[in-house]
Design a protein around this motif. Structure first.
Motif, PDB file in Angstrom:
ATOM      1  N   THR A 348     -10.849  21.075 -16.252  1.00 52.46           N
ATOM      2  CA  THR A 348     -11.404  20.301 -15.442  1.00 52.46           C
ATOM      3  C   THR A 348     -11.144  20.257 -13.860  1.00 52.46           C
ATOM      4  O   THR A 348     -11.639  19.540 -12.942  1.00 52.46           O
ATOM      5  CB  THR A 348     -11.266  18.662 -15.728  1.00 52.46           C
ATOM      6  OG1 THR A 348      -9.959  18.417 -15.566  1.00 52.46           O
ATOM      7  CG2 THR A 348     -11.775  18.314 -17.246  1.00 52.46           C
ATOM      8  N   VAL A 349     -10.250  21.359 -13.740  1.00 52.33           N
ATOM      9  CA  VAL A 349      -9.510  21.578 -12.289  1.00 52.33           C
ATOM     10  C   VAL A 349     -10.970  21.970 -11.470  1.00 52.33           C
ATOM     11  O   VAL A 349     -11.635  22.971 -11.771  1.00 52.33           O
ATOM     12  CB  VAL A 349      -8.610  22.388 -12.440  1.00 52.33           C
ATOM     13  CG1 VAL A 349      -8.157  22.844 -10.936  1.00 52.33           C
ATOM     14  CG2 VAL A 349      -7.517  21.976 -12.989  1.00 52.33           C
ATOM     15  N   LYS A 350     -10.985  21.364 -10.230  1.00 53.14           N
ATOM     16  CA  LYS A 350     -11.883  21.451  -9.191  1.00 53.14           C
ATOM     17  C   LYS A 350     -11.039  21.785  -7.856  1.00 53.14           C
ATOM     18  O   LYS A 350     -10.748  20.639  -7.374  1.00 53.14           O
ATOM     19  CB  LYS A 350     -13.001  20.603  -9.090  1.00 53.14           C
ATOM     20  CG  LYS A 350     -14.147  20.938  -7.703  1.00 53.14           C
ATOM     21  CD  LYS A 350     -15.070  19.932  -8.009  1.00 53.14           C
ATOM     22  CE  LYS A 350     -16.246  20.347  -6.904  1.00 53.14           C
ATOM     23  NZ  LYS A 350     -17.264  19.333  -6.961  1.00 53.14           N
ATOM     24  N   VAL A 351     -10.863  22.947  -7.351  1.00 53.45           N
ATOM     25  CA  VAL A 351      -9.797  23.335  -6.250  1.00 53.45           C
ATOM     26  C   VAL A 351     -10.836  23.291  -5.060  1.00 53.45           C
ATOM     27  O   VAL A 351     -11.552  23.850  -4.974  1.00 53.45           O
ATOM     28  CB  VAL A 351      -9.014  24.334  -6.285  1.00 53.45           C
ATOM     29  CG1 VAL A 351      -7.986  24.700  -4.985  1.00 53.45           C
ATOM     30  CG2 VAL A 351      -8.212  24.045  -7.606  1.00 53.45           C
ATOM     31  N   ALA A 352     -10.407  22.508  -3.953  1.00 51.37           N
ATOM     32  CA  ALA A 352     -10.991  22.653  -2.578  1.00 51.37           C
ATOM     33  C   ALA A 352      -9.845  23.050  -1.668  1.00 51.37           C
ATOM     34  O   ALA A 352      -8.507  22.462  -1.645  1.00 51.37           O
ATOM     35  CB  ALA A 352     -11.664  21.457  -2.089  1.00 51.37           C
ATOM     36  N   ASP A 430     -17.121  16.146  -1.607  1.00 47.65           N
ATOM     37  CA  ASP A 430     -17.496  17.223  -2.715  1.00 47.65           C
ATOM     38  C   ASP A 430     -16.527  16.864  -3.761  1.00 47.65           C
ATOM     39  O   ASP A 430     -16.909  17.602  -5.013  1.00 47.65           O
ATOM     40  CB  ASP A 430     -17.191  18.634  -2.217  1.00 47.65           C
ATOM     41  CG  ASP A 430     -17.911  19.557  -3.157  1.00 47.65           C
ATOM     42  OD1 ASP A 430     -18.911  19.122  -3.654  1.00 47.65           O
ATOM     43  OD2 ASP A 430     -17.319  20.736  -3.527  1.00 47.65           O
ATOM     44  N   GLN A 431     -15.709  16.071  -3.889  1.00 49.20           N
ATOM     45  CA  GLN A 431     -14.905  15.362  -4.801  1.00 49.20           C
ATOM     46  C   GLN A 431     -14.038  16.411  -5.544  1.00 49.20           C
ATOM     47  O   GLN A 431     -14.258  16.379  -6.909  1.00 49.20           O
ATOM     48  CB  GLN A 431     -15.740  14.481  -5.778  1.00 49.20           C
ATOM     49  CG  GLN A 431     -16.380  13.152  -5.297  1.00 49.20           C
ATOM     50  CD  GLN A 431     -16.619  12.077  -6.163  1.00 49.20           C
ATOM     51  OE1 GLN A 431     -17.382  12.520  -6.973  1.00 49.20           O
ATOM     52  NE2 GLN A 431     -16.061  10.847  -5.872  1.00 49.20           N
ATOM     53  N   PRO A 432     -13.248  16.967  -4.855  1.00 47.83           N
ATOM     54  CA  PRO A 432     -12.290  17.890  -5.601  1.00 47.83           C
ATOM     55  C   PRO A 432     -11.129  17.152  -6.208  1.00 47.83           C
ATOM     56  O   PRO A 432     -10.913  15.892  -6.126  1.00 47.83           O
ATOM     57  CB  PRO A 432     -11.673  18.907  -4.585  1.00 47.83           C
ATOM     58  CG  PRO A 432     -11.592  17.969  -3.301  1.00 47.83           C
ATOM     59  CD  PRO A 432     -13.065  17.124  -3.700  1.00 47.83           C
ATOM     60  N   ASN A 433     -10.425  17.528  -7.199  1.00 51.10           N
ATOM     61  CA  ASN A 433      -9.256  16.886  -7.868  1.00 51.10           C
ATOM     62  C   ASN A 433      -8.282  17.560  -7.570  1.00 51.10           C
ATOM     63  O   ASN A 433      -6.963  17.054  -7.857  1.00 51.10           O
ATOM     64  CB  ASN A 433      -9.551  16.611  -9.176  1.00 51.10           C
ATOM     65  CG  ASN A 433      -9.726  17.635 -10.144  1.00 51.10           C
ATOM     66  OD1 ASN A 433      -9.558  18.952  -9.757  1.00 51.10           O
ATOM     67  ND2 ASN A 433     -10.802  17.705 -11.224  1.00 51.10           N
ATOM     68  N   VAL A 434      -8.329  18.858  -6.874  1.00 53.10           N
ATOM     69  CA  VAL A 434      -7.023  19.380  -6.466  1.00 53.10           C
ATOM     70  C   VAL A 434      -7.327  19.899  -4.942  1.00 53.10           C
ATOM     71  O   VAL A 434      -8.150  20.761  -4.908  1.00 53.10           O
ATOM     72  CB  VAL A 434      -6.599  20.758  -7.328  1.00 53.10           C
ATOM     73  CG1 VAL A 434      -5.359  21.428  -6.454  1.00 53.10           C
ATOM     74  CG2 VAL A 434      -6.248  20.405  -8.670  1.00 53.10           C
ATOM     75  N   LEU A 435      -6.597  19.469  -4.029  1.00 55.43           N
ATOM     76  CA  LEU A 435      -6.838  19.450  -2.646  1.00 55.43           C
ATOM     77  C   LEU A 435      -5.671  20.244  -2.007  1.00 55.43           C
ATOM     78  O   LEU A 435      -4.334  19.987  -2.097  1.00 55.43           O
ATOM     79  CB  LEU A 435      -7.053  18.412  -1.863  1.00 55.43           C
ATOM     80  CG  LEU A 435      -7.255  18.235  -0.562  1.00 55.43           C
ATOM     81  CD1 LEU A 435      -8.766  18.951   0.052  1.00 55.43           C
ATOM     82  CD2 LEU A 435      -7.269  16.802   0.089  1.00 55.43           C
ATOM     83  N   ILE A 436      -6.024  21.510  -1.427  1.00 62.46           N
ATOM     84  CA  ILE A 436      -4.914  22.260  -0.692  1.00 62.46           C
ATOM     85  C   ILE A 436      -5.451  22.081   0.715  1.00 62.46           C
ATOM     86  O   ILE A 436      -6.429  22.455   1.467  1.00 62.46           O
ATOM     87  CB  ILE A 436      -5.306  23.697  -1.089  1.00 62.46           C
ATOM     88  CG1 ILE A 436      -4.696  23.885  -2.535  1.00 62.46           C
ATOM     89  CG2 ILE A 436      -4.237  24.631  -0.114  1.00 62.46           C
ATOM     90  CD1 ILE A 436      -5.105  25.285  -2.991  1.00 62.46           C
TER      91      ILE A 436
END
Length: 619
Positions: A348-352, A430-436
């Motif tokens: 389910t990881v969504k990285v931005a 955009d609702q990521p769940n991992v933010l860099i």
């Protein structure tokens, strides 16, 4: 205290805006003044007028006879054809500048890793900034006027600069004027803060922490005036007051008043609730770097990186330029493939990634801000449970400092700071769940930085931050890691239980080890005269039974560190299966993990010291 320079009834205006209206102020011997305010309110213009670089439209600037003023501009004015040495010391003979302790200190602190004869055209932007700063600091000045001196500097260089400025003059001598958005630097160096706002300059006693306290008091007295800024300032004060003791032990920081002001302000982040929400969005698997190494051609950048990133984790990454921070971020985002080991990602990881390049805005440059935001979600939820907030994109823009008039401005006409804020909002919507976040504080003033931090406080996901802004890094993350060179020069990832201070100590040790061979080669006679024992900086010599015992202890430490790391990884993974409604139990478990991480850091310190002794003995 003797007067150095002053301003009387300064007036400055542009065709569409009055910047200053009848501003009077002065700088005395011993003043260390930080200048803060929103972008566009006139901080750099004020500094330029006081330094004699710009004429006011009205009023005058007076300077005491014989006072020498040194100025650091934001712009790069260096000639590509000059060399580093030529810029810093000019035509002076080596025995002249090498005999000056201040010049030697400046060169060692800012330019120690650069070739003295290198042409400026071969240097990066950050390296050129250090050269310009070194040229200024090598001079003899009564007043220094610095405009964003920490731009492009890393954490080490900023710490060195703060220490240099504190030691440069006696307590009641010299004067410093500095415009900066670096709040740690302001608190470390400045004893007076000038806030530029609404055509005036308001003076506050003390550095950034004391300024925040006094500003809260001012806002409280003004009741409904600037209500939003008041709330952000109170939240900022709560973090300062509850943070590291060094921040709140300033003599001028009135602790009783601070406690009264923040008694009804909750903790800045509900970590347990955010962790619970992050687990529900991400599951227990986020990104695992398993014995990962990365090489480019023949250069090994990272080696043996083992990092299991947990849901809701907030981590800051430290390291010098070129250490491998961007490569590490690329491994997490999937833009870089390892040359050894493997990267495992949750389903389910969504990285931005908030990059330094503003790529997200390229396709929207000709569109008004209102149109760009209008295509996205109609509402956005921040926080969780009873603290959850439903905000429209317009409310988000307002929260990040956009005025209603700016909603009709084409994206290409926004300032650098406005583009940076819009870029972050587009990513969050955009609702990521991992933010860099890669250097997210560029071009932002202190108020907008506080607004960004407030936004991130209620963001329920995994956060990875690379930043040279020490205040921001400590404010939005709960732990820090560093990329430090191993014996082969490749970067290793290391946890920092002691935070940025521990990183600076470790980096000082790395520099000493790198300098030791050069010192030894330069003075072989001295080593011989000392009976072959070498420099006093070297690790103690080991031999025979003592060496064998040290080797066994190193191996034992490595086994204990490995077991402890496995326990930490297992405990973090178990958090996902813990009853998420058991807030007390979760908090206790997280505290236990923190204790194990602190123990691991202590073991690593012991291992490093013993390993150096063994290596020095040829073991």
């Amino acid at each position: 205290m003797a007067h150095l320079l002053g301003a009387e009834a300064l007036h400055l205006e542009y065709p569409t805006k009055v910047v200053f209206d009848s501003v009077s102020l002065g700088v005395n011997e011993g003043d260390r003044i930080g200048i803060v305010g929103r972008n566009g309110d006139g901080k750099s213009s004020l500094l330029a007028m006081l330094a004699g670089r710009r004429e006011p439209d009205g009023g005058r600037v007076t300077v005491r006879g014989g006072v020498r003023i040194g100025v650091l501009d934001q712009g790069d004015t260096l000639d590509d054809g000059d060399t580093i040495g030529g810029v810093v010391v000019g035509d002076a003979a080596e025995h002249e500048w090498a005999g000056d302790a201040r010049v030697r200190d400046v060169i060692a602190g800012l330019l120690g890793d650069l070739p003295w004869d290198a042409p400026l055209g071969t240097l990066s932007g950050g390296q050129r900034r250090r050269v310009a700063l070194a040229r200024l600091l090598a001079g003899d000045w009564d007043v220094l006027a610095l405009d964003e001196p920490t731009n492009h500097l890393d954490v080490e260089a900023i710490a060195w600069l703060a220490d240099h400025l504190k030691r440069r003059w006696a307590a009641n001598a010299g004067g410093l004027l500095v415009v900066t958005h670096d709040r740690w630097f302001l608190d470390e160096v400045c004893t007076v803060t000038w806030e530029v706002h609404d055509r005036i300059v308001e003076s506050f006693e003390g550095g950034y922490a004391a300024y925040i306290l006094q500003r809260v008091e001012r806002d409280r007295q003004a009741a409904a005036i600037e209500a939003r800024r008041q709330n952000l300032a109170r939240k900022e004060l709560a973090w300062l007051r509850r943070g590291a003791p060094a921040r709140t032990s300033k003599p001028k920081f009135r602790i009783d008043a601070a406690n009264q002001l923040i008694e009804d302000v909750p903790e800045i982040r509900d970590r347990v609730a955010l962790q619970s929400l992050a687990v529900s969005r991400l599951g227990k698997d986020v990104v695992d770097l398993l014995d990962v190494s990365v090489a480019y051609d023949d250069r090994q950048v990272l080696r043996d990186v083992e990092w299991r990133i947990a849901p809701g984790e907030r981590t800051g990454i430290l390291g010098v330029n070129g250490a491998g921070k961007s490569t590490l971020l690329g491994l997490i985002s999937g833009d870089v493939e390892p040359t050894a080991g493997r990267v495992k990602r949750g389903k389910t990881v969504k990285v931005a990634t908030l990059t330094q390049r503003l790529d997200e805005l390229e396709e929207h440059l000709d569109e008004p801000v209102r149109v760009v935001i209008g295509r996205l979600r109609t509402t956005y939820t921040f926080g969780s449970g009873s603290k959850a907030q439903e905000l429209t994109p317009g409310q988000l823009l307002e929260r990040m400092g956009f005025s209603s008039a700016q909603l009709s401005t084409p994206v290409r006409d926004l300032s650098g700071g406005q583009k940076r804020r819009l870029q972050l909002l587009l990513i969050l919507l955009d609702q990521p769940n991992v933010l860099i976040l890669d250097e997210p504080t560029n071009d932002l003033d202190t108020d907008i930085l506080a607004a960004m931090e407030d936004l991130l406080d209620s963001w329920p996901g995994t956060l990875i931050v690379v930043s040279h802004d020490r205040y921001f890094l400590e404010r939005v993350t709960d732990q820090q890691y560093a990329i430090l060179p191993g014996p082969d020069g490749a970067g290793r990832l290391r946890h920092l239980p002691g935070g940025v201070d521990e990183y600076l100590r470790l980096r000082a040790g790395v520099r000493d080890r790198e300098a030791a061979p050069r010192r030894g080669a330069a003075a072989p006679e001295r080593a011989s005269a000392a009976g072959g024992s070498g420099s006093g900086d070297a690790a103690p010599a080991l031999a025979g039974a003592e060496l064998r015992a040290a080797q066994k202890e190193v191996a034992a430490l490595e086994r204990r560190m490995s077991r402890l790391q496995e326990q930490i990884d297992g405990a973090r993974a178990a958090l996902a299966d813990h009853d998420q409604s058991d807030y007390v139990g979760l908090a206790a478990e997280m505290q236990r993990i923190s204790g194990m991480e602190a123990e691991l850091g202590a073991l690593e310190e012991s291992w490093l010291a013993l390993s150096e002794s063994v290596e020095a003995a040829g073991g």
